[in-house]
Design a protein around this motif. Structure first.
Motif, PDB file in Angstrom:
ATOM      1  N   ASP A  42      59.397  43.480  50.956  1.00 23.89           N
ATOM      2  CA  ASP A  42      58.671  42.600  50.125  1.00 23.89           C
ATOM      3  C   ASP A  42      58.476  42.404  49.209  1.00 23.89           C
ATOM      4  OD1 ASP A  42      60.388  41.716  52.206  1.00 23.89           O
ATOM      5  OD2 ASP A  42      59.225  39.722  53.261  1.00 23.89           O
ATOM      6  N   ASN A  43      57.569  43.404  48.776  1.00 21.69           N
ATOM      7  CA  ASN A  43      56.464  43.675  47.310  1.00 21.69           C
ATOM      8  C   ASN A  43      55.414  43.110  47.823  1.00 21.69           C
ATOM      9  OD1 ASN A  43      56.036  44.670  45.098  1.00 21.69           O
ATOM     10  ND2 ASN A  43      57.093  43.271  43.860  1.00 21.69           N
ATOM     11  N   LEU A  44      55.020  43.205  49.137  1.00 19.14           N
ATOM     12  CA  LEU A  44      53.818  42.088  48.924  1.00 19.14           C
ATOM     13  C   LEU A  44      52.388  42.126  48.280  1.00 19.14           C
ATOM     14  CD1 LEU A  44      53.410  42.027  52.897  1.00 19.14           C
ATOM     15  CD2 LEU A  44      54.859  40.504  51.604  1.00 19.14           C
ATOM     16  N   TRP A  45      52.466  43.802  47.612  1.00 24.02           N
ATOM     17  CA  TRP A  45      51.020  43.870  46.491  1.00 24.02           C
ATOM     18  C   TRP A  45      51.844  42.816  45.531  1.00 24.02           C
ATOM     19  CZ3 TRP A  45      46.647  45.351  46.860  1.00 24.02           C
ATOM     20  CH2 TRP A  45      45.602  46.032  45.894  1.00 24.02           C
ATOM     21  N   GLY A  46      52.778  43.393  45.344  1.00 27.92           N
ATOM     22  CA  GLY A  46      53.172  42.070  43.548  1.00 27.92           C
ATOM     23  C   GLY A  46      53.298  40.721  43.920  1.00 27.92           C
ATOM     24  N   THR A  47      52.878  40.192  44.890  1.00 30.37           N
ATOM     25  CA  THR A  47      52.693  38.758  45.788  1.00 30.37           C
ATOM     26  C   THR A  47      51.238  38.198  45.034  1.00 30.37           C
ATOM     27  OG1 THR A  47      51.773  39.101  47.436  1.00 30.37           O
ATOM     28  CG2 THR A  47      53.953  38.818  47.545  1.00 30.37           C
ATOM     29  N   LEU A  48      50.639  38.910  44.904  1.00 28.40           N
ATOM     30  CA  LEU A  48      49.687  39.093  44.136  1.00 28.40           C
ATOM     31  C   LEU A  48      49.501  38.979  43.631  1.00 28.40           C
ATOM     32  CD1 LEU A  48      47.280  41.296  46.516  1.00 28.40           C
ATOM     33  CD2 LEU A  48      47.519  38.927  47.433  1.00 28.40           C
ATOM     34  N   CYS A  50      47.676  39.254  39.661  1.00 33.35           N
ATOM     35  CA  CYS A  50      47.630  40.420  38.489  1.00 33.35           C
ATOM     36  C   CYS A  50      46.310  41.098  39.053  1.00 33.35           C
ATOM     37  CB  CYS A  50      48.190  41.097  37.409  1.00 33.35           C
ATOM     38  SG  CYS A  50      50.256  40.727  36.828  1.00 33.35           S
ATOM     39  N   SER A  51      45.482  40.175  38.111  1.00 37.43           N
ATOM     40  CA  SER A  51      43.725  40.267  38.068  1.00 37.43           C
ATOM     41  C   SER A  51      43.439  40.698  39.791  1.00 37.43           C
ATOM     42  CB  SER A  51      43.204  39.082  37.685  1.00 37.43           C
ATOM     43  OG  SER A  51      43.884  37.873  38.865  1.00 37.43           O
ATOM     44  N   TRP A  52      44.089  40.713  40.423  1.00 42.70           N
ATOM     45  CA  TRP A  52      43.480  40.723  41.710  1.00 42.70           C
ATOM     46  C   TRP A  52      43.919  41.878  41.848  1.00 42.70           C
ATOM     47  CZ3 TRP A  52      44.048  36.217  46.577  1.00 42.70           C
ATOM     48  CH2 TRP A  52      43.281  35.830  46.279  1.00 42.70           C
ATOM     49  N   GLN A  53      45.593  42.309  41.816  1.00 40.92           N
ATOM     50  CA  GLN A  53      45.752  44.011  41.621  1.00 40.92           C
ATOM     51  C   GLN A  53      44.877  44.495  41.193  1.00 40.92           C
ATOM     52  OE1 GLN A  53      49.886  44.483  41.110  1.00 40.92           O
ATOM     53  NE2 GLN A  53      50.170  42.466  41.624  1.00 40.92           N
ATOM     54  N   GLU A  54      44.928  44.503  39.893  1.00 44.59           N
ATOM     55  CA  GLU A  54      43.289  45.308  39.164  1.00 44.59           C
ATOM     56  C   GLU A  54      42.402  45.776  40.042  1.00 44.59           C
ATOM     57  OE1 GLU A  54      43.020  43.689  35.479  1.00 44.59           O
ATOM     58  OE2 GLU A  54      45.394  43.818  34.910  1.00 44.59           O
ATOM     59  N   ALA A  55      41.377  44.702  40.156  1.00 47.80           N
ATOM     60  CA  ALA A  55      40.278  44.547  41.383  1.00 47.80           C
ATOM     61  C   ALA A  55      40.563  45.187  42.660  1.00 47.80           C
ATOM     62  CB  ALA A  55      39.618  43.417  41.718  1.00 47.80           C
ATOM     63  N   LEU A  56      41.397  45.191  43.025  1.00 43.40           N
ATOM     64  CA  LEU A  56      41.502  45.986  45.024  1.00 43.40           C
ATOM     65  C   LEU A  56      42.295  47.536  44.429  1.00 43.40           C
ATOM     66  CD1 LEU A  56      42.829  42.482  46.935  1.00 43.40           C
ATOM     67  CD2 LEU A  56      40.305  43.434  46.140  1.00 43.40           C
ATOM     68  N   ASP A  57      43.059  46.779  43.834  1.00 37.47           N
ATOM     69  CA  ASP A  57      43.758  48.992  43.705  1.00 37.47           C
ATOM     70  C   ASP A  57      42.929  50.151  43.122  1.00 37.47           C
ATOM     71  OD1 ASP A  57      45.899  49.934  43.270  1.00 37.47           O
ATOM     72  OD2 ASP A  57      46.378  49.996  41.478  1.00 37.47           O
ATOM     73  N   VAL A  83      34.750  43.806  37.136  1.00 39.45           N
ATOM     74  CA  VAL A  83      33.668  42.089  37.267  1.00 39.45           C
ATOM     75  C   VAL A  83      35.121  41.290  37.748  1.00 39.45           C
ATOM     76  CG1 VAL A  83      33.638  39.922  36.096  1.00 39.45           C
ATOM     77  CG2 VAL A  83      32.298  42.511  34.778  1.00 39.45           C
ATOM     78  N   TRP A  84      34.731  40.952  38.925  1.00 41.41           N
ATOM     79  CA  TRP A  84      36.281  40.435  39.685  1.00 41.41           C
ATOM     80  C   TRP A  84      36.502  39.331  39.546  1.00 41.41           C
ATOM     81  CZ3 TRP A  84      36.457  41.375  45.823  1.00 41.41           C
ATOM     82  CH2 TRP A  84      36.654  43.120  46.334  1.00 41.41           C
ATOM     83  N   PRO A  85      37.737  38.921  39.575  1.00 40.22           N
ATOM     84  CA  PRO A  85      37.954  37.443  39.001  1.00 40.22           C
ATOM     85  C   PRO A  85      37.547  36.487  39.326  1.00 40.22           C
ATOM     86  CG  PRO A  85      39.625  38.545  39.784  1.00 40.22           C
ATOM     87  CD  PRO A  85      39.475  40.048  39.642  1.00 40.22           C
ATOM     88  N   LEU A  86      37.351  35.485  39.406  1.00 45.53           N
ATOM     89  CA  LEU A  86      36.908  34.457  39.977  1.00 45.53           C
ATOM     90  C   LEU A  86      37.825  33.934  41.746  1.00 45.53           C
ATOM     91  CD1 LEU A  86      35.308  31.498  37.161  1.00 45.53           C
ATOM     92  CD2 LEU A  86      33.510  33.444  38.716  1.00 45.53           C
ATOM     93  N   ARG A 404      46.633  50.450  49.609  1.00 42.98           N
ATOM     94  CA  ARG A 404      46.728  49.108  48.776  1.00 42.98           C
ATOM     95  C   ARG A 404      47.290  48.259  50.129  1.00 42.98           C
ATOM     96  NH1 ARG A 404      50.884  49.569  43.607  1.00 42.98           N
ATOM     97  NH2 ARG A 404      48.877  50.025  42.095  1.00 42.98           N
ATOM     98  N   VAL A 405      48.091  48.644  50.994  1.00 40.15           N
ATOM     99  CA  VAL A 405      48.523  48.117  52.094  1.00 40.15           C
ATOM    100  C   VAL A 405      47.086  48.225  52.833  1.00 40.15           C
ATOM    101  CG1 VAL A 405      49.752  49.042  54.037  1.00 40.15           C
ATOM    102  CG2 VAL A 405      50.247  49.765  52.327  1.00 40.15           C
ATOM    103  N   VAL A 406      46.294  48.756  53.187  1.00 38.85           N
ATOM    104  CA  VAL A 406      44.175  48.468  53.750  1.00 38.85           C
ATOM    105  C   VAL A 406      44.506  47.601  53.133  1.00 38.85           C
ATOM    106  CG1 VAL A 406      42.958  49.210  54.438  1.00 38.85           C
ATOM    107  CG2 VAL A 406      44.504  50.805  54.549  1.00 38.85           C
ATOM    108  N   ALA A 407      44.062  47.201  51.796  1.00 40.63           N
ATOM    109  CA  ALA A 407      43.998  46.103  51.229  1.00 40.63           C
ATOM    110  C   ALA A 407      44.333  44.782  51.390  1.00 40.63           C
ATOM    111  CB  ALA A 407      43.712  46.034  49.593  1.00 40.63           C
TER     112      ALA A 407
END
Length: 439
Positions: A42-48, A50-57, A83-86, A404-407
């Motif tokens: 279901d491409n769960l990573w892609g549902t986040l 983009c700014s969250w992906q960059e912070a957590l990746d 810097v994490w997104p607000l 990413r799965v763990v995140a």
């Protein structure tokens, strides 16, 4: 850990907290309602965002525990590499601000420091046939019930869903309370009665060996009743006082250790009866709550938009955030299990598209297997050909996304206490709607 205490909130503040919780759960429902085994399908990573992906990746498990879950290791200081997104910081702050206060820490209780298999605060006869975790639980809950007995003057206790009777035996033969044990499984009741006699004989032998230890008063085994408790109706047997009890002692204390699903709801409904003086319940298995019936209970929550809690949300609320954070800090190989299972799901879907999220019996020592070995064993467990041709490159690409799965799973667990808080708050509001003078 920061959070909110229900005790310090007015009735209106509790109602407003329920409103806020339903709004937040609705906002992040896509994360809470996701199944981690569908991370790739279901491409769960892609549902986040983009700014969250960059912070957590790229964050490793200890960094996720420290930065996302807010649970650093001993002596560790949180240091953000960017810097994490607000919006992500707001999620983290909201998750802690709206959840009921939790007591963190999974250190070994002091009673198990000398021997991890034996509680030093229970004598040998009470430890027999009881696992360490259960030893700790029956002691803590039993002592709490005894305090309630002392405060209310009630000596009669009803243990609902008593199973093999470990808690009932400790309360009756260990703490001197009069206990009625209600259990729906005849086999469990018969075993409980055998264990009662075994414990009684062991205590009598112990007294003969140690005559200086004097037990005051007669010992009473629990009174066992075979009865299923319907969560939607009152159980008259539950409310009856024990035989030969003076009328002045007729009020009861209710308790239940691991009152699963709707059983905890049944206890709350019986608590509203005048025959019941107090309740000490440890509920569990929120995913087994009926909806409607088991949740929502209160009229207030039932009328809120977004109050729906599907199975996945209630199941997630059963997880211990603190325990997972500890696993993240240790960064053990066992964390890869979710990634492996998500990769297996992609193979299952290709082989049988209609087969979704099948149960896979535990595969031992996952951390020692290559991903293709795990997939082969998993296919066999769901009734598919373990020798199906596998795309090793695709499987290895999935394995490369383990962090990413763990995140993503950590994000869901960060929000899970909000769901538990809403369930518990709903129960508290229900009791207030019954005009019980307890808060």
């Amino acid at each position: 850990m920061p959070g909110v205490s229900a005790r310090g909130l007015s009735h209106e503040a509790r109602r407003q907290l329920a409103v806020n919780l339903t709004r937040v759960v609705t906002l992040y429902r896509s994360i809470l309602d996701a199944y981690i085994i569908e991370f790739f399908t279901d491409n769960l990573w892609g549902t986040l965002p983009c700014s969250w992906q960059e912070a957590l990746d790229g964050l490793n498990p200890p960094q996720l525990a420290t930065l996302l879950l807010g649970m650093p290791g001993e002596g560790e200081v949180a240091r953000y590499r960017s810097v994490w997104p607000l919006t992500l910081l707001a999620l983290k702050s909201t998750a802690y601000a709206l959840a009921f206060t939790r007591t963190p820490g999974f250190q070994t209780p002091s009673e198990f420091l000398e021997n991890p298999s034996q509680s030093s605060r229970l004598t040998a006869p009470f430890r027999k046939h009881v696992r360490p975790k259960k030893q700790h639980e029956i002691r803590r809950l039993g002592e709490l019930v005894k305090k309630l007995s002392d405060l209310t003057g009630c000596t009669q206790v009803v243990d609902v869903g008593s199973g093999q009777g470990h808690l009932s035996r400790f309360m009756s033969l260990g703490l001197g309370l009069m206990v009625k044990s209600i259990e729906g499984d005849q086999r469990l009741v018969e075993r409980a009665q055998r264990l009662d006699q075994e414990l009684l004989q062991a205590l009598q032998k112990e007294e003969k060996r140690n005559p200086q230890v004097v037990h005051t008063g007669p010992r009473h085994c629990p009174h066992h009743v075979v009865r299923w408790v319907d969560p939607t109706a009152l159980c008259e047997e539950l409310l009856l006082p024990l035989e030969n009890s003076p009328q002045s002692e007729a009020r009861l204390l209710l308790t239940g250790l691991h009152a699963c699903g709707d059983l905890s709801v049944a206890l709350l409904r019986h608590f509203c009866r005048p025959e019941v003086a107090a309740l000490a319940s440890v509920g569990c298995c929120y995913m087994k709550l009926s909806d409607p019936g088991g949740y929502p209970l209160s009229q207030w929550v039932a009328g809120l938009p977004g109050r729906e809690l599907p199975y996945r949300l209630r199941e997630g609320a059963c997880h211990a955030l603190e325990e997972y954070a500890e696993r993240l800090q240790k960064a053990g190989p066992g964390l890869r299990t979710h990634c492996y299972r998500a990769a297996l799901e992609t193979v299952i879907r290709r082989a049988r598209p209609e087969l979704r999220r099948p149960g896979v019996q535990g595969i031992p020592r996952v951390h020692e297997l290559k991903i293709e070995e795990y997939v082969q064993r998993g296919l066999q467990r769901v009734g598919l050909d373990p020798h199906l041709p596998l795309n090793l490159a695709a499987l290895q690409a999935h394995q490369a996304q383990e962090n990413r799965v763990v995140a993503f799973f950590s994000l869901a667990l960060l929000l899970a206490p909000l769901v538990e808080t809403l369930i518990l708050l709903d129960r508290l509001l229900y009791l207030q709607e019954q005009a019980l003078p307890f808060s």
